[in-house]
Structure formats: structure tokens, C-alpha cells
Design a protein around this motif. Structure first.
Motif, mmCIF file in Angstrom:
data_model
loop_
_atom_site.group_PDB
_atom_site.id
_atom_site.type_symbol
_atom_site.label_atom_id
_atom_site.label_comp_id
_atom_site.label_asym_id
_atom_site.label_seq_id
_atom_site.Cartn_x
_atom_site.Cartn_y
_atom_site.Cartn_z
ATOM 1 N N LEU A 1 0.812 -1.219 0.000
ATOM 2 C CA LEU A 1 0.000 0.000 0.000
ATOM 3 C C LEU A 1 0.845 1.269 0.000
ATOM 4 N N TYR A 2 1.950 1.289 0.742
ATOM 5 C CA TYR A 2 2.760 2.505 0.830
ATOM 6 C C TYR A 2 3.553 2.775 -0.449
ATOM 7 N N HIS A 3 3.583 1.800 -1.342
ATOM 8 C CA HIS A 3 4.239 2.005 -2.641
ATOM 9 C C HIS A 3 3.284 2.570 -3.699
ATOM 10 N N CYS B 1 -5.945 2.152 -4.529
ATOM 11 C CA CYS B 1 -5.441 0.799 -4.287
ATOM 12 C C CYS B 1 -6.422 0.003 -3.434
ATOM 13 N N LEU B 2 -6.964 0.616 -2.399
ATOM 14 C CA LEU B 2 -7.935 -0.087 -1.551
ATOM 15 C C LEU B 2 -9.195 -0.428 -2.329
ATOM 16 N N LEU C 1 -4.619 -6.742 5.366
ATOM 17 C CA LEU C 1 -3.789 -5.628 4.913
ATOM 18 C C LEU C 1 -2.648 -5.388 5.897
ATOM 19 N N GLU C 2 -1.413 -5.447 5.384
ATOM 20 C CA GLU C 2 -0.243 -5.118 6.198
ATOM 21 C C GLU C 2 0.504 -3.982 5.511
ATOM 22 N N THR C 3 0.811 -2.938 6.280
ATOM 23 C CA THR C 3 1.461 -1.783 5.679
ATOM 24 C C THR C 3 2.228 -0.993 6.715
ATOM 25 N N ALA D 1 13.694 5.512 4.464
ATOM 26 C CA ALA D 1 14.536 4.327 4.672
ATOM 27 C C ALA D 1 15.202 3.919 3.361
ATOM 28 N N LYS D 2 15.664 4.909 2.636
ATOM 29 C CA LYS D 2 16.356 4.771 1.340
ATOM 30 C C LYS D 2 15.463 4.263 0.216
ATOM 31 N N MET D 3 14.168 4.154 0.473
ATOM 32 C CA MET D 3 13.234 3.773 -0.582
ATOM 33 C C MET D 3 12.656 5.034 -1.204
ATOM 34 N N GLY D 4 12.706 5.107 -2.527
ATOM 35 C CA GLY D 4 12.215 6.292 -3.206
ATOM 36 C C GLY D 4 10.749 6.238 -3.565
#
Length: 326
Positions: free
Chosen positions: A200-202, A209-210, A225-227, A245-248
Motif C-alpha cells: 500500500l505505501y508504494h 489501491c484499496l 492488509l499489512e502496511t 529508509a532509502k526507498m524512493g
């Protein structure tokens, strides 16, 4: 090497027939060598692994296949070369003929946190969105699901899954499709349970998305749902500027109250929080099977409660919700 002809045949005359109709061109487009130059190499590694029939396996207590005594020395060398060629292995762990694949994520820990908080999977048709190489798909089948379909657009994960399925059995009702949720037919309304973990956070629009996830479910079906979440009141959501966390590609980290609001607004009810957990460097870390950077490299080296960008360190929640509206 990888084909879905049997699956397509089996889905005809079921609620999943619309998926069977759109699948052939999507698979061809997703797994063509022009899309990813390593597909041919990975497929060759899969083909070169030894053919072993009538293998004992366990997908109830983990994902374990055979033991080291099953293989000859030559077969063991062939298998190890194949598994090594398919690195990095991110979700697991797997035990394959005595070889322990210590994956980046201890996905079995997440499974233990959620399994007692969801509707039992016995006899249910299950979808796993963004399932990686399919570790949880096998656990879902082991928990009694009648059919499990995972989707993930990453070609390496597809080949890794088929390396496992090669030994568990090509005819078992567990499949992984090289698709994203946006490729599924609209208003499918076919699954009893849909899992969406770590996705979901991507997504740029969590509301859309939901709604897509809801459309995969039968009326009364259950979303697991895990997010990533953050602390805060209803209506609050952290939108990182730049990387998290280094994810763009992290767009929104809602508070639990905000996430519950999103679920209500998109047609879900009976919303329950199953688990809240701060991700530890024991659960996500580099290993010999995934040698790239991992969680400890994404945190502030002087304060593990923060990411290297200064945001709160990753905290994840598992929620369960029931589809109550179309």
C-alpha cells in the motif's frame, strides 16, 4: 519453461474466468526476454535444476522440501548452482533438500503474527497481492485454502516460485502470476480472502489501491492488509519528502486511525487491528542469500528509532476488514 495453460483451463467456468481470459497476453508481455535481460539466464537455471519426483514437503509449519539424503552428490551440486543463480532471495525462508535459504525477510514471523487473527482459510479462494516469490502463498495453501493465486510483476520472483513448485508439484492449486493489481479484471468479485502485505505505501493513491483490492473480493470477503504506519490522530499521514529508509517509492504512511478511515471510505467494515510491530534488524537483514543493503543500513546509525533520513523507523500494522459495499 513457465506456462499457465493448466491454470487457464482450470479457471474456466469459475468466478475467475475473466482472469483466465486476459492472462495469456499479459504473461507473454511480462516474461518476454526483452522486458528483462536476465529472464533467459534465470529460466536456464530453473531448467538445469535436477528433476526429482514424489518428494515429501511441508507447507504447514514452514516451506520445506525433501532432505539432503534425497539427492545424489551430482544432483545436490546442480540444485545449489540453480538456487545460487536465482539470488537474491528476499522472502522466506525455504528449506530445499537440506539447503536452508536464509532470506532477507523472516516472512514466517509475519505469518505467525497474523494467522490467528484472520478468518480461517480452510476451503477459501485466496489472492496474495505483491507476494514476492510466494512464501506466504504456500503457507496459505498449507492453512487449508482451496486455491491460492499470487501476483507480483517481478520476473525473478516468478522464477523463484517455480523453482519451489517444481518439487512440490506443478498440479497443486497454487500459482504466481507476473502481474500487478492494475492488470486484474475490474470488478472481479471472486476471492474469499485477499492479502496485501507491504504494497500500500508504494502506491501513489492508497484510496484507489484499496478500491482495487475491494473489487477482487466477493461481498463479505476479507482483506488482510499489512502496511507501514506512523503514530498520529485520525486524518494524519506522513508523506516523506524524497526517500524513506532509502526507498524512493514510499508515498503515504498513515496512522492506524487514518488507515481505518480509508478502509471505511472505500467500502469495508468490521475493521480489526491484528498486530502492530516495529520491524527489527533480526526480521529484515542481509544474508548470504541476499547480500545487498538491508534494514540496518536504512536506519540512523546513532538512533535506531529513526530512519537515515530522520523519519520514524519502520512500524507495520496488520488490519483485517470485510467488504460490505461494492
Amino acid at each position: 519453461m513457465i506456462n499457465y495453460n493448466n491454470l487457464i483451463k482450470n479457471l474456466q467456468n469459475t468466478l475467475l474466468a475473466p482472469l483466465a481470459e486476459v492472462l495469456p497476453p499479459l504473461v507473454t508481455a511480462s516474461l518476454c526476454p526483452e522486458r528483462h535481460g536476465d529472464i533467459a539466464t534465470w529460466s536456464e537455471a530453473l531448467a538445469s535444476s535436477p528433476n526429482i519426483e514424489n518428494v515429501n514437503f511441508d507447507v504447514q509449519n514452514g516451506v520445506s522440501i525433501g532432505n539432503h539424503q534425497t539427492l545424489t552428490s551430482e544432483q545436490n551440486q546442480q540444485l545449489n548452482a540453480s538456487l545460487q543463480a536465482l539470488k537474491p532471495w528476499r522472502k522466506g525462508p525455504f528449506d530445499i533438500f537440506g539447503t536452508h535459504i536464509d532470506t532477507e525477510w523472516r516472512s514466517d514471523w509475519k505469518w505467525e503474527r497474523l494467522i490467528n487473527g484472520i478468518t480461517p482459510l480452510e476451503g477459501r479462494t485466496v489472492l496474495d497481492v505483491g507476494c514476492g516469490s510466494g512464501y506466504h502463498c504456500w503457507r496459505m495453501w498449507g492453512a487449508g485454502a482451496s486455491r491460492v493465486i499470487g501476483i507480483d510483476p517481478t520476473p525473478l520472483f516468478i522464477v523463484q516460485f517455480h523453482q519451489i513448485k517444481k518439487y512440490i508439484g506443478l498440479d497443486v492449486p497454487v500459482d504466481l502470476l507476473p502481474l500487478g493489481i492494475e492488470h486484474l479484471p475490474a470488478n472481479l468479485n471472486a476471492f474469499d480472502t485477499t492479502f496485501c502485505m507491504g504494497v500500500l505505501y508504494h502506491r501513489r493513491s492508497p484510496i484507489d489501491c484499496l478500491r482495487e483490492l475491494k473489487d477482487t473480493l466477493k461481498m463479505g470477503g476479507e482483506l488482510v492488509l499489512e502496511t507501514l504506519i506512523t503514530d498520529g490522530p485520525e486524518g494524519y499521514s506522513l508523506m516523506p519528502e524524497g526517500r524513506y529508509a532509502k526507498m524512493g517509492n514510499v508515498w503515504f504512511l498513515p496512522s492506524i486511525k487514518t488507515l481505518e478511515l480509508w478502509l471505511r471510505r472505500t467500502g469495508f467494515g468490521d475493521i480489526r487491528v491484528v498486530d502492530v510491530n516495529v520491524t527489527s534488524t533480526d526480521e529484515q537483514r542481509s544474508t548470504e542469500w541476499m547480500t545487498f543493503l538491508s534494514l540496518k543500513d536504512f536506519l540512523d546509525p546513532t538512533d535506531a528509532t529513526k530512519t537515515c533520513e530522520g523519519y520514524p523507523a519502520p512500524k507495520r500494522a496488520i488490519l483485517v476488514a470485510t467488504k460490505i459495499k461494492n
